[in-house]
Motif scaffolding. Structure first.
Motif, PDB file in Angstrom:
ATOM      1  N   SER A   1       0.872  -1.227   0.091  1.00  0.00           N
ATOM      2  CA  SER A   1      -0.047   0.007   0.010  1.00  0.00           C
ATOM      3  C   SER A   1       0.800   1.296   0.063  1.00  0.00           C
ATOM      4  N   ILE A   2       0.121   2.326  -0.522  1.00  0.00           N
ATOM      5  CA  ILE A   2       0.748   3.646  -0.237  1.00  0.00           C
ATOM      6  C   ILE A   2       0.211   4.412   0.748  1.00  0.00           C
ATOM      7  N   THR A   3       0.758   5.007   1.504  1.00  0.00           N
ATOM      8  CA  THR A   3      -0.067   5.859   2.833  1.00  0.00           C
ATOM      9  C   THR A   3       0.314   7.524   2.719  1.00  0.00           C
ATOM     10  N   LYS A   4       1.138   7.816   1.838  1.00  0.00           N
ATOM     11  CA  LYS A   4       1.476   9.283   1.876  1.00  0.00           C
ATOM     12  C   LYS A   4       1.171   9.784   0.496  1.00  0.00           C
TER      13      LYS A   4
ATOM     14  N   VAL B   1      -4.740   6.269   2.465  1.00  0.00           N
ATOM     15  CA  VAL B   1      -3.670   7.283   2.579  1.00  0.00           C
ATOM     16  C   VAL B   1      -4.111   8.371   3.476  1.00  0.00           C
ATOM     17  N   THR B   2      -3.280   8.246   4.490  1.00  0.00           N
ATOM     18  CA  THR B   2      -3.817   9.115   5.864  1.00  0.00           C
ATOM     19  C   THR B   2      -2.685  10.237   6.246  1.00  0.00           C
TER      20      THR B   2
ATOM     21  N   ILE C   1       9.693  22.680  -3.394  1.00  0.00           N
ATOM     22  CA  ILE C   1       9.280  23.177  -1.919  1.00  0.00           C
ATOM     23  C   ILE C   1       9.115  21.843  -1.252  1.00  0.00           C
ATOM     24  N   ALA C   2       8.252  20.858  -1.812  1.00  0.00           N
ATOM     25  CA  ALA C   2       8.024  19.815  -0.989  1.00  0.00           C
ATOM     26  C   ALA C   2       8.863  18.631  -1.263  1.00  0.00           C
ATOM     27  N   ARG C   3      10.153  18.825  -1.682  1.00  0.00           N
ATOM     28  CA  ARG C   3      11.032  17.629  -1.946  1.00  0.00           C
ATOM     29  C   ARG C   3      11.431  16.819  -0.807  1.00  0.00           C
ATOM     30  N   GLU C   4      11.600  17.576   0.324  1.00  0.00           N
ATOM     31  CA  GLU C   4      12.064  16.661   1.545  1.00  0.00           C
ATOM     32  C   GLU C   4      10.889  15.969   2.080  1.00  0.00           C
ATOM     33  N   GLU C   5       9.503  15.920   1.682  1.00  0.00           N
ATOM     34  CA  GLU C   5       8.550  15.160   1.765  1.00  0.00           C
ATOM     35  C   GLU C   5       8.272  14.020   0.880  1.00  0.00           C
ATOM     36  N   MET C   6       9.446  13.902   0.057  1.00  0.00           N
ATOM     37  CA  MET C   6       9.133  12.665  -0.878  1.00  0.00           C
ATOM     38  C   MET C   6      10.362  11.765  -0.323  1.00  0.00           C
ATOM     39  N   ASP C   7       9.892  11.313   0.896  1.00  0.00           N
ATOM     40  CA  ASP C   7      10.834  10.533   1.571  1.00  0.00           C
ATOM     41  C   ASP C   7      10.502   8.978   1.753  1.00  0.00           C
ATOM     42  N   ARG C   8       9.711   8.812   1.039  1.00  0.00           N
ATOM     43  CA  ARG C   8       9.236   7.242   0.804  1.00  0.00           C
ATOM     44  C   ARG C   8       8.009   7.056  -0.268  1.00  0.00           C
TER      45      ARG C   8
END
Length: 253
Positions: free
Chosen positions: A2-5, A49-50, A97-104
């Motif tokens: 699953s993908i949760t993000k 996705v929560t 801007i959101a690159r650090e959130e692309m962590d998984r």
């Protein structure tokens, strides 16, 4: 798996919808008692996705307040990330801007596209490549469509608004899944492009087009499933009709 993000790109005003969006971000437009972003969050949460990051820009305080309400309504972890460059940079900058959130593993979704839970489910189930683009198929494609060229196996070879008709056999609906090494590949490409003078003028799907030249980028077709991009006044009417059908169907259950 699953993908949760998810990351939702909602920094723009939606100037093509003026005067409707003069003081209201496009993602906050109401469709049958639920905001555009509210419909997106509902579809994501229905599929587990929560952890949702919303990149904001225009009238960020309104989206921030609404994100808190969506958290209360759904229980999902909904966070906002302000893009201070939203007026001068296209959505590649929003991704940066959101690159650090692309962590998984994660899903990225344009903030102006209404999708159903079934579409999210199909993407998650079919996202076997490091990067997977959700596509639809229709008879004709116009200048504003993000056109796609893919082969018989579903591998994407090119994506962009300027693809010629003979090279076009699908369109991106603005929702992608990144798995395994996919987040790092995308993050690195975005960073490289933003280091160039023209980086602020690019769409993030230009990064996908470049990546597809050296990595396997997959596609998942949602042909036959309803969705609606909200870019022009006529799209608002179409989205209102579509969501009314969903509300009616839910009330019958």
């Amino acid at each position: 798996m699953s993908i949760t993000k998810a990351i939702i790109l909602s920094a723009g005003q939606g100037s093509r919808l003026l005067p409707l969006t003069r003081d209201v971000p496009k993602c906050m437009i109401d469709f049958n008692g639920r905001s555009l972003i509210g419909w997106q969050v509902a579809a994501l949460v229905a599929n587990g996705v929560t952890d949702i990051v919303v990149v904001t820009g225009f009238r960020t305080e309104r989206v921030e307040d609404h994100a808190l309400q969506l958290y209360r309504d759904t229980g999902a972890r909904i966070r906002t990330l302000f893009n201070p460059f939203f007026q001068v940079a296209d959505n590649l900058g929003t991704c940066w801007i959101a690159r650090e959130e692309m962590d998984r593993d994660f899903i990225i979704l344009n903030g102006d596209t209404i999708v159903s839970p079934e579409i999210v489910a199909r993407l998650i189930a079919g996202a076997s490549a490091p990067i997977t683009v959700t596509v639809d198929v229709k008879a004709d494609y116009d200048d504003d469509d993000m056109k796609v060229n893919r082969d018989a196996t579903g591998r994407l070879h090119a994506i962009g608004k300027r693809l010629l008709p003979p090279d076009t056999n699908a369109e991106s609906i603005g929702m992608l899944a990144f798995r395994g090494e996919g987040p790092a590949i995308f993050r690195n490409q975005v960073d490289q492009m933003m280091r160039t003078p023209e980086g602020v003028e690019r769409w993030y799907l230009r990064a996908i087009d470049i990546i597809a030249k050296g990595h396997a980028v997959g596609t998942v077709s949602i042909e036959g499933l309803p969705w609606q991009e909200v870019d022009f006044p006529q799209d608002v009417e179409a989205a209102t009709v579509l969501t009314a059908q969903w509300v009616e169907a839910a009330n019958k259950v």
